[in-house]
Design a protein around this motif. Structure first.
Motif, PDB file in Angstrom:
ATOM      1  N   SER A 126       0.831  -1.200   0.000  1.00 33.57           N
ATOM      2  CA  SER A 126       0.000   0.000   0.000  1.00 33.57           C
ATOM      3  C   SER A 126       0.873   1.260   0.000  1.00 33.57           C
ATOM      4  CB  SER A 126      -0.923  -0.003   1.208  1.00 33.57           C
ATOM      5  OG  SER A 126      -1.673   1.174   1.269  1.00 33.57           O
ATOM      6  N   ALA A 127       1.927   1.255   0.811  1.00 33.81           N
ATOM      7  CA  ALA A 127       2.826   2.409   0.874  1.00 33.81           C
ATOM      8  C   ALA A 127       3.537   2.604  -0.467  1.00 33.81           C
ATOM      9  CB  ALA A 127       3.849   2.227   1.988  1.00 33.81           C
ATOM     10  N   LEU A 128       3.944   1.510  -1.090  1.00 31.20           N
ATOM     11  CA  LEU A 128       4.589   1.593  -2.394  1.00 31.20           C
ATOM     12  C   LEU A 128       3.618   2.128  -3.444  1.00 31.20           C
ATOM     13  CD1 LEU A 128       7.033   1.123  -4.210  1.00 31.20           C
ATOM     14  CD2 LEU A 128       6.248  -1.238  -4.499  1.00 31.20           C
ATOM     15  N   SER A 129       2.399   1.632  -3.426  1.00 28.10           N
ATOM     16  CA  SER A 129       1.379   2.108  -4.370  1.00 28.10           C
ATOM     17  C   SER A 129       1.096   3.593  -4.172  1.00 28.10           C
ATOM     18  CB  SER A 129       0.083   1.320  -4.204  1.00 28.10           C
ATOM     19  OG  SER A 129       0.269  -0.022  -4.550  1.00 28.10           O
ATOM     20  N   ASP A 130       1.012   4.024  -2.918  1.00 26.48           N
ATOM     21  CA  ASP A 130       0.774   5.439  -2.625  1.00 26.48           C
ATOM     22  C   ASP A 130       1.942   6.303  -3.120  1.00 26.48           C
ATOM     23  OD1 ASP A 130      -1.605   4.731  -1.440  1.00 26.48           O
ATOM     24  OD2 ASP A 130      -0.841   4.929   0.622  1.00 26.48           O
ATOM     25  N   LEU A 187       4.000  10.119  -7.476  1.00 29.11           N
ATOM     26  CA  LEU A 187       4.937  10.533  -8.518  1.00 29.11           C
ATOM     27  C   LEU A 187       4.228  11.127  -9.731  1.00 29.11           C
ATOM     28  CD1 LEU A 187       7.559   7.632  -8.450  1.00 29.11           C
ATOM     29  CD2 LEU A 187       7.876   9.991  -7.682  1.00 29.11           C
ATOM     30  N   MET A 188       2.960  10.780  -9.914  1.00 30.50           N
ATOM     31  CA  MET A 188       2.200  11.331 -11.033  1.00 30.50           C
ATOM     32  C   MET A 188       1.996  12.837 -10.881  1.00 30.50           C
ATOM     33  SD  MET A 188       1.785   8.957 -13.165  1.00 30.50           S
ATOM     34  CE  MET A 188       0.628   9.723 -14.275  1.00 30.50           C
ATOM     35  N   ASP A 189       1.909  13.314  -9.643  1.00 29.97           N
ATOM     36  CA  ASP A 189       1.685  14.739  -9.376  1.00 29.97           C
ATOM     37  C   ASP A 189       2.987  15.512  -9.185  1.00 29.97           C
ATOM     38  OD1 ASP A 189      -1.066  14.269  -9.418  1.00 29.97           O
ATOM     39  OD2 ASP A 189      -1.102  13.798  -7.275  1.00 29.97           O
ATOM     40  N   TYR A 190       4.104  14.809  -9.148  1.00 33.83           N
ATOM     41  CA  TYR A 190       5.399  15.426  -8.876  1.00 33.83           C
ATOM     42  C   TYR A 190       6.057  15.877 -10.180  1.00 33.83           C
ATOM     43  CZ  TYR A 190      10.209  15.925  -7.280  1.00 33.83           C
ATOM     44  OH  TYR A 190      11.460  16.406  -7.002  1.00 33.83           O
ATOM     45  N   ALA A 191       6.558  17.095 -10.182  1.00 37.36           N
ATOM     46  CA  ALA A 191       7.292  17.608 -11.342  1.00 37.36           C
ATOM     47  C   ALA A 191       8.776  17.650 -10.975  1.00 37.36           C
ATOM     48  CB  ALA A 191       6.799  18.995 -11.712  1.00 37.36           C
ATOM     49  N   PRO A 192       9.536  16.634 -11.386  1.00 41.04           N
ATOM     50  CA  PRO A 192      10.945  16.585 -10.997  1.00 41.04           C
ATOM     51  C   PRO A 192      11.771  17.679 -11.675  1.00 41.04           C
ATOM     52  CG  PRO A 192      10.446  14.808 -12.526  1.00 41.04           C
ATOM     53  CD  PRO A 192       9.145  15.506 -12.208  1.00 41.04           C
ATOM     54  N   THR A 193      12.899  17.975 -11.093  1.00 40.91           N
ATOM     55  CA  THR A 193      13.810  18.967 -11.661  1.00 40.91           C
ATOM     56  C   THR A 193      14.336  18.505 -13.015  1.00 40.91           C
ATOM     57  OG1 THR A 193      14.478  19.609  -9.438  1.00 40.91           O
ATOM     58  CG2 THR A 193      15.933  20.255 -11.225  1.00 40.91           C
ATOM     59  N   CYS A 249      10.449   2.119 -21.203  1.00 40.29           N
ATOM     60  CA  CYS A 249       9.396   1.957 -20.213  1.00 40.29           C
ATOM     61  C   CYS A 249       8.291   2.967 -20.474  1.00 40.29           C
ATOM     62  CB  CYS A 249       9.946   2.139 -18.808  1.00 40.29           C
ATOM     63  SG  CYS A 249       8.691   1.935 -17.539  1.00 40.29           S
ATOM     64  N   PRO A 250       7.079   2.499 -20.715  1.00 41.95           N
ATOM     65  CA  PRO A 250       5.980   3.422 -20.963  1.00 41.95           C
ATOM     66  C   PRO A 250       5.389   4.023 -19.680  1.00 41.95           C
ATOM     67  CG  PRO A 250       5.207   1.174 -21.153  1.00 41.95           C
ATOM     68  CD  PRO A 250       6.692   1.114 -20.918  1.00 41.95           C
ATOM     69  N   ASP A 251       5.791   3.518 -18.520  1.00 39.23           N
ATOM     70  CA  ASP A 251       5.228   3.960 -17.244  1.00 39.23           C
ATOM     71  C   ASP A 251       5.928   5.229 -16.767  1.00 39.23           C
ATOM     72  OD1 ASP A 251       4.100   4.247 -14.749  1.00 39.23           O
ATOM     73  OD2 ASP A 251       4.469   2.178 -14.118  1.00 39.23           O
ATOM     74  N   VAL A 252       5.225   6.351 -16.779  1.00 42.01           N
ATOM     75  CA  VAL A 252       5.800   7.633 -16.392  1.00 42.01           C
ATOM     76  C   VAL A 252       6.221   7.634 -14.914  1.00 42.01           C
ATOM     77  CG1 VAL A 252       3.642   8.809 -15.790  1.00 42.01           C
ATOM     78  CG2 VAL A 252       5.563  10.121 -16.673  1.00 42.01           C
ATOM     79  N   ARG A 253       5.581   6.822 -14.110  1.00 39.22           N
ATOM     80  CA  ARG A 253       5.955   6.760 -12.685  1.00 39.22           C
ATOM     81  C   ARG A 253       7.377   6.251 -12.525  1.00 39.22           C
ATOM     82  NH1 ARG A 253       1.435   2.974 -10.501  1.00 39.22           N
ATOM     83  NH2 ARG A 253       2.303   1.889 -12.286  1.00 39.22           N
ATOM     84  N   LEU A 254       7.757   5.275 -13.310  1.00 37.29           N
ATOM     85  CA  LEU A 254       9.112   4.735 -13.236  1.00 37.29           C
ATOM     86  C   LEU A 254      10.118   5.758 -13.758  1.00 37.29           C
ATOM     87  CD1 LEU A 254      10.866   2.401 -12.441  1.00 37.29           C
ATOM     88  CD2 LEU A 254      10.521   1.423 -14.699  1.00 37.29           C
ATOM     89  N   LEU A 309      10.577   8.171 -11.033  1.00 39.20           N
ATOM     90  CA  LEU A 309      11.354   7.570  -9.947  1.00 39.20           C
ATOM     91  C   LEU A 309      12.847   7.649 -10.266  1.00 39.20           C
ATOM     92  CD1 LEU A 309      11.348   6.071  -7.248  1.00 39.20           C
ATOM     93  CD2 LEU A 309      11.129   3.946  -8.530  1.00 39.20           C
ATOM     94  N   VAL A 310      13.208   7.362 -11.507  1.00 39.44           N
ATOM     95  CA  VAL A 310      14.607   7.487 -11.933  1.00 39.44           C
ATOM     96  C   VAL A 310      15.044   8.949 -11.843  1.00 39.44           C
ATOM     97  CG1 VAL A 310      16.189   7.241 -13.894  1.00 39.44           C
ATOM     98  CG2 VAL A 310      14.557   5.419 -13.379  1.00 39.44           C
ATOM     99  N   ALA A 311      14.166   9.881 -12.231  1.00 36.88           N
ATOM    100  CA  ALA A 311      14.486  11.305 -12.147  1.00 36.88           C
ATOM    101  C   ALA A 311      14.732  11.738 -10.709  1.00 36.88           C
ATOM    102  CB  ALA A 311      13.367  12.140 -12.771  1.00 36.88           C
ATOM    103  N   VAL A 312      13.908  11.255  -9.794  1.00 38.38           N
ATOM    104  CA  VAL A 312      14.070  11.607  -8.375  1.00 38.38           C
ATOM    105  C   VAL A 312      15.384  11.027  -7.837  1.00 38.38           C
ATOM    106  CG1 VAL A 312      13.136  11.208  -6.060  1.00 38.38           C
ATOM    107  CG2 VAL A 312      11.621  11.889  -7.910  1.00 38.38           C
ATOM    108  N   ALA A 313      15.687   9.792  -8.180  1.00 36.98           N
ATOM    109  CA  ALA A 313      16.942   9.170  -7.730  1.00 36.98           C
ATOM    110  C   ALA A 313      18.144   9.914  -8.304  1.00 36.98           C
ATOM    111  CB  ALA A 313      16.969   7.703  -8.139  1.00 36.98           C
ATOM    112  N   THR A 314      18.054  10.311  -9.563  1.00 34.47           N
ATOM    113  CA  THR A 314      19.138  11.066 -10.196  1.00 34.47           C
ATOM    114  C   THR A 314      19.303  12.428  -9.541  1.00 34.47           C
ATOM    115  OG1 THR A 314      18.679   9.947 -12.284  1.00 34.47           O
ATOM    116  CG2 THR A 314      19.989  11.960 -12.398  1.00 34.47           C
TER     117      THR A 314
END
Length: 117
Positions: free
Chosen positions: A16-20, A25-31, A48-53, A56-61
């Motif tokens: 559930s926490a992972l899903s949340d 991430l859909m509402d987040y505008a990464p730098t 990868c067609p999934d924008v969430r992934l 996630l890579v953008a946030v990690a970067t």
């Protein structure tokens, strides 16, 4: 008797926490723009067609770049603090920090040494 230290309720909470998190991430505008991340992922052979992934890579970067910059800043401050005493008076007037390639290289070298150990 269940010997699994994580109960099914705990697994559900983790899922559930992972899903949340992924949904947020859909509402987040990464730098780092999605298009840039997609470009470099595609260049490395990852599609990868999934924008969430992608985000996630953008946030990690973004986190990695921020940590490198922060550590390089610490190297810069330490280097400038080691200035000879007669130059210190001039430094008091101009408190700007000047980040050099040496600051970045000293940090990056410590990262890569840690990775290869």
């Amino acid at each position: 008797m269940n010997h699994n230290p994580q109960s099914s309720d705990g697994k559900h909470d983790d899922d559930s926490a992972l899903s949340d998190f992924l949904a947020s991430l859909m509402d987040y505008a990464p730098t780092i723009p999605d298009e840039l991340v997609e470009h470099y992922l595609a260049k490395s052979g990852f599609q990868c067609p999934d924008v969430r992934l992608i985000r996630l890579v953008a946030v990690a970067t973004q986190k990695f770049v921020a940590e490198v910059a922060s550590d390089a800043l610490q190297h810069c401050k330490a280097r400038q603090a080691a200035v000879v005493k007669d130059k210190r008076e001039k430094q008091q007037k101009d408190k700007r920090l000047i980040l050099t390639m040496d600051d970045l290289q000293s940090h990056c070298a410590s990262i890569f040494i840690g990775v290869w150990k």
